[in-house]
Design a protein around this motif. Sequence first.
Motif, PDB file in Angstrom:
ATOM      1  N   LEU A  30      42.102  73.221  15.774  1.00 36.86           N
ATOM      2  CA  LEU A  30      42.901  72.000  15.802  1.00 36.86           C
ATOM      3  C   LEU A  30      42.979  71.487  17.234  1.00 36.86           C
ATOM      4  N   PRO A  31      42.545  70.255  17.482  1.00 34.54           N
ATOM      5  CA  PRO A  31      42.576  69.738  18.852  1.00 34.54           C
ATOM      6  C   PRO A  31      44.002  69.417  19.294  1.00 34.54           C
ATOM      7  N   ALA A  32      44.424  69.962  20.398  1.00 37.25           N
ATOM      8  CA  ALA A  32      45.787  69.757  20.876  1.00 37.25           C
ATOM      9  C   ALA A  32      45.906  68.505  21.741  1.00 37.25           C
ATOM     10  N   THR A  33      44.896  68.224  22.543  1.00 31.88           N
ATOM     11  CA  THR A  33      44.984  67.154  23.547  1.00 31.88           C
ATOM     12  C   THR A  33      45.347  65.791  22.967  1.00 31.88           C
ATOM     13  N   PRO A  34      44.657  65.294  21.938  1.00 30.33           N
ATOM     14  CA  PRO A  34      45.019  63.958  21.441  1.00 30.33           C
ATOM     15  C   PRO A  34      46.447  63.897  20.892  1.00 30.33           C
ATOM     16  N   ASN A  74      39.783  65.721  31.729  1.00 29.24           N
ATOM     17  CA  ASN A  74      38.863  66.592  32.434  1.00 29.24           C
ATOM     18  C   ASN A  74      37.497  66.567  31.751  1.00 29.24           C
ATOM     19  N   LYS A  75      36.448  66.322  32.535  1.00 29.17           N
ATOM     20  CA  LYS A  75      35.089  66.176  32.000  1.00 29.17           C
ATOM     21  C   LYS A  75      34.619  67.437  31.267  1.00 29.17           C
ATOM     22  N   GLN A  76      34.988  68.617  31.775  1.00 29.33           N
ATOM     23  CA  GLN A  76      34.542  69.857  31.140  1.00 29.33           C
ATOM     24  C   GLN A  76      35.222  70.090  29.794  1.00 29.33           C
ATOM     25  N   ARG A  77      36.360  69.482  29.571  1.00 29.14           N
ATOM     26  CA  ARG A  77      37.086  69.702  28.312  1.00 29.14           C
ATOM     27  C   ARG A  77      36.630  68.792  27.181  1.00 29.14           C
ATOM     28  N   ILE A  81      36.803  69.423  23.125  1.00 28.08           N
ATOM     29  CA  ILE A  81      37.642  68.556  22.290  1.00 28.08           C
ATOM     30  C   ILE A  81      36.820  67.996  21.130  1.00 28.08           C
ATOM     31  N   TYR A  82      35.615  67.490  21.425  1.00 31.75           N
ATOM     32  CA  TYR A  82      34.740  66.972  20.364  1.00 31.75           C
ATOM     33  C   TYR A  82      34.471  68.032  19.301  1.00 31.75           C
ATOM     34  N   LEU A  83      34.079  69.205  19.754  1.00 30.54           N
ATOM     35  CA  LEU A  83      33.736  70.277  18.838  1.00 30.54           C
ATOM     36  C   LEU A  83      34.915  70.687  17.960  1.00 30.54           C
ATOM     37  N   SER A  84      36.078  70.813  18.553  1.00 31.71           N
ATOM     38  CA  SER A  84      37.239  71.223  17.759  1.00 31.71           C
ATOM     39  C   SER A  84      37.647  70.142  16.756  1.00 31.71           C
ATOM     40  N   ILE A  85      37.508  68.888  17.134  1.00 30.39           N
ATOM     41  CA  ILE A  85      37.808  67.797  16.191  1.00 30.39           C
ATOM     42  C   ILE A  85      36.843  67.839  15.017  1.00 30.39           C
ATOM     43  N   LEU A 115      35.855  58.410  18.786  1.00 34.03           N
ATOM     44  CA  LEU A 115      35.625  57.203  19.588  1.00 34.03           C
ATOM     45  C   LEU A 115      36.707  57.055  20.663  1.00 34.03           C
ATOM     46  N   PHE A 116      37.950  57.333  20.301  1.00 34.55           N
ATOM     47  CA  PHE A 116      39.049  57.268  21.269  1.00 34.55           C
ATOM     48  C   PHE A 116      38.797  58.237  22.427  1.00 34.55           C
ATOM     49  N   ILE A 117      38.433  59.471  22.106  1.00 33.70           N
ATOM     50  CA  ILE A 117      38.180  60.481  23.144  1.00 33.70           C
ATOM     51  C   ILE A 117      36.964  60.064  23.982  1.00 33.70           C
ATOM     52  N   LYS A 118      35.927  59.542  23.331  1.00 33.77           N
ATOM     53  CA  LYS A 118      34.717  59.122  24.067  1.00 33.77           C
ATOM     54  C   LYS A 118      35.034  58.031  25.077  1.00 33.77           C
ATOM     55  N   LYS A 119      35.905  57.110  24.718  1.00 33.64           N
ATOM     56  CA  LYS A 119      36.210  55.983  25.600  1.00 33.64           C
ATOM     57  C   LYS A 119      37.147  56.339  26.753  1.00 33.64           C
ATOM     58  N   LEU A 120      37.776  57.516  26.672  1.00 26.76           N
ATOM     59  CA  LEU A 120      38.680  57.903  27.749  1.00 26.76           C
ATOM     60  C   LEU A 120      37.897  58.199  29.015  1.00 26.76           C
ATOM     61  N   PRO A 121      38.382  57.701  30.132  1.00 28.04           N
ATOM     62  CA  PRO A 121      37.703  58.000  31.402  1.00 28.04           C
ATOM     63  C   PRO A 121      37.787  59.492  31.727  1.00 28.04           C
ATOM     64  N   GLU A 122      36.793  59.949  32.472  1.00 29.50           N
ATOM     65  CA  GLU A 122      36.721  61.373  32.832  1.00 29.50           C
ATOM     66  C   GLU A 122      37.072  61.567  34.291  1.00 29.50           C
ATOM     67  N   SER A 123      37.588  62.742  34.579  1.00 31.75           N
ATOM     68  CA  SER A 123      37.861  63.082  35.977  1.00 31.75           C
ATOM     69  C   SER A 123      37.098  64.327  36.370  1.00 31.75           C
TER      70      SER A 123
END
Length: 123
Positions: A30-34, A74-77, A81-85, A115-123
């Motif tokens: 279950l993805p926690a971040t979103p 975070n770019k590494q996460r 996140i994609y995989l867990s979703i 799509l929401f996660i993809k559009k988020l800027p990375e750091s």
Amino acid sequence: MLQNLIKYTLFTVACCATLLGLLGVILPLLPATPFFILALFGFSKSSPRFQQWLLNLPAVGDDLKHWQAHKKINKQRKPIIYLSIVISFLISILLLIGQLFLQLMLVVIMLILLLFIKKLPES
């Protein structure tokens, strides 16, 4: 009256998102971040006290503070996140065999979330 309804609705959504986020910390599928980002938004509009509580949570507080300050993930996460979703939604879709409407609804929600996660800027 409408403002109170909106405030209570946002608070309720934020509480549900917080619970799902906490489950996401425990359950690897279950993805926690979103959910925590959604909770942070809801609490920022409805309850500053709960917003502070969320920002001070040991496991996710620093990431949420970073999100609040920079609106970046975070770019590494992102791949995690994609995989867990995808995995969690696919399991749910497979469990609902025979209920096409619910399966399609989950596919649409999954695609919107990805799509929401993809559009988020990375750091």
